[in-house]
Design an enzyme around this catalytic site. Structure first.
Site, PDB file in Angstrom:
ATOM      1  NE  ARG A 298      -2.926  -3.812  -1.015  1.00  0.00           N
ATOM      2  CZ  ARG A 298      -2.468  -4.639  -0.083  1.00  0.00           C
ATOM      3  NH1 ARG A 298      -1.178  -4.871  -0.005  1.00  0.00           N
ATOM      4  NH2 ARG A 298      -3.288  -5.234   0.754  1.00  0.00           N
TER       5      ARG A 298
ATOM      6  CG  HIS B   8      -4.411   0.743  -3.937  1.00  0.00           C
ATOM      7  ND1 HIS B   8      -3.741   0.519  -2.745  1.00  0.00           N
ATOM      8  CD2 HIS B   8      -5.443  -0.145  -3.955  1.00  0.00           C
ATOM      9  CE1 HIS B   8      -4.355  -0.437  -2.078  1.00  0.00           C
ATOM     10  NE2 HIS B   8      -5.377  -0.862  -2.784  1.00  0.00           N
TER      11      HIS B   8
ATOM     12  CG  HIS C  71      -6.117  -8.691   1.482  1.00  0.00           C
ATOM     13  ND1 HIS C  71      -6.133  -9.055   0.150  1.00  0.00           N
ATOM     14  CD2 HIS C  71      -5.982  -7.336   1.486  1.00  0.00           C
ATOM     15  CE1 HIS C  71      -6.016  -7.981  -0.606  1.00  0.00           C
ATOM     16  NE2 HIS C  71      -5.931  -6.932   0.177  1.00  0.00           N
TER      17      HIS C  71
ATOM     18  CE1 TYR D 168      -5.882  -4.622  -3.249  1.00  0.00           C
ATOM     19  CE2 TYR D 168      -8.116  -5.030  -2.473  1.00  0.00           C
ATOM     20  CZ  TYR D 168      -6.954  -4.281  -2.446  1.00  0.00           C
ATOM     21  OH  TYR D 168      -6.865  -3.187  -1.633  1.00  0.00           O
TER      22      TYR D 168
ATOM     23  CE  LYS E 190     -14.530   1.053  10.852  1.00  0.00           C
ATOM     24  NZ  LYS E 190     -15.995   1.188  10.750  1.00  0.00           N
TER      25      LYS E 190
ATOM     26  NE  ARG F 111      -3.686  -2.129   2.708  1.00  0.00           N
ATOM     27  CZ  ARG F 111      -3.458  -3.272   3.368  1.00  0.00           C
ATOM     28  NH1 ARG F 111      -2.298  -3.457   3.982  1.00  0.00           N
ATOM     29  NH2 ARG F 111      -4.389  -4.199   3.435  1.00  0.00           N
TER      30      ARG F 111
END
Length: 364
Positions: A305, A302, A328, A337, A227, A191
């Site tokens: 990636r 990106h 991931h 992806y 988070k 990333r």
């Protein structure tokens, strides 16, 4: 002796509505930080609530479901409509703020009833908000590089650097840095922030490939966080298909970077001012090369990636291995992806035919 007693009048707010809304936002920010959310996440959620308030011209105790619908319609009526995932993000910000206001653990119900005769309510419901219906919600035009596009991009990055080196241009070292940065992003599936936050000490040897020296692994310390949690860490193995990028990384670290670095500089990718480059700098440099080649403007940094994930699958690496390489949390994220080529799909199809029907004699 005469004594005087000073009587202080109660403080009267000149704008009690604005003051109450500001207090709500301040207390909401404290609750988010208490949950361990990052400063950027807290600021983004407060910004979303403020934007909605400015759109409605009303305060939370006057909000209703119709305001959400009008806000959504305004976002969709733009010349370029806002993406589904963006609107869903706005809805989530408003919904979470309303949940905070109506939570009985806080006294906003009583405060608003006493001051304004109205109370806040939850205004986001399944019938007026966007749902998370698909794993992949980005625009359909977002895609990985094709092999020809990749070759053209890296060739152009090298040409720019070589021309500046030949002319002894001041921007030669940054151009050499950019060329290797983009190759490293692709070769390790990084990333943007993971790439720019790398230090030289994050380059590690792989005992199974001693010939690669200290360039057999990359230790990522600033992976995408869940988070309320700190950045996730992972180690990415250098792969033989990208040995060309590993050799370039060696040249950058041992021959080129020392011309920029000062004593004690840790960052792998240094700017002309001898500081760590930013993600914005990486984006701008990438866009210049892409636009110079007149490539699809939807290709971003990106996208390298995405290309890495797609090409590893085409090279035959197991999906679980690819998932671990790119960090991931769920295999479904790795799957979305992936955009394999027709040649790869045809090869897999013919291999399946051979397994089921058997290969006929004389047929290659």
């Amino acid at each position: 002796m005469v004594s005087y007693r000073v009587v202080l009048a109660p403080v009267v707010q000149l704008d009690p509505e604005r003051a109450t809304f500001t207090d709500m936002l301040d207390r909401y920010a404290i609750s988010l930080r208490s949950r361990g959310l990052s400063t950027s996440t807290v600021e983004a959620r407060l910004w979303g609530v403020r934007r909605f308030q400015e759109f409605t011209g009303e305060y939370p105790w006057n909000w209703g479901p119709r305001d959400v619908e009008d806000f959504t319609s305004a976002l969709l009526s733009r010349p370029q409509p806002v993406a589904h995932s963006t609107i869903r993000g706005y809805h989530l910000m408003i919904k979470l703020f309303c949940e905070f206001l109506v939570n009985p653990a806080y006294d906003w119900h009583d405060v608003c009833l006493e001051r304004f005769g109205l109370v806040p309510a939850q205004i986001c419901h399944p019938w007026n908000t966007h749902s998370h219906l698909a794993e992949f919600e980005a625009r359909a035009s977002r895609r990985p590089f094709g092999y020809d596009e990749l070759e053209a991009f890296f060739t152009r990055a090298d040409e720019i650097a070589e021309d500046l080196v030949a002319s002894r241009g001041k921007a030669a070292l940054p151009a050499l840095r950019d060329a290797q940065l983009f190759k490293t992003v692709y070769a390790f599936g990084l990333r943007r922030r993971e790439a720019v936050m790398l230090d030289v000490n994050d380059l590690r040897p792989n005992p199974h490939m001693p010939d690669w020296g200290p360039y057999g692994k990359v230790h990522v310390r600033y992976g995408k966080a869940m988070k309320g949690s700190p950045p996730r860490r992972r180690t990415i193995l250098a792969l033989p298909e990208f040995e060309w990028a590993t050799r370039g990384l060696k040249v950058w670290v041992e021959e080129i970077r020392p011309r920029i670095a000062t004593d004690g500089a840790a960052a792998l990718w240094l700017s002309e001012r001898r500081t760590r480059i930013s993600t914005r700098t990486a984006d701008v440099r990438f866009a210049r090369i892409r636009d110079d080649l007149d490539l699809d403007p939807m290709l971003t940094l990106h996208s390298l990636r995405h290309s890495y994930v797609t090409h590893l699958i085409e090279f035959g690496y197991a999906e679980r291995f690819v998932q671990e390489q790119v960090g991931h949390h769920h295999s479904s994220t790795t799957a979305i992806y992936t955009s394999v080529s027709d040649d790869w799909k045809n090869r897999v199809f013919h291999e399946a035919l051979d397994r089921v029907l058997g290969k006929k004699e004389g047929v290659a």
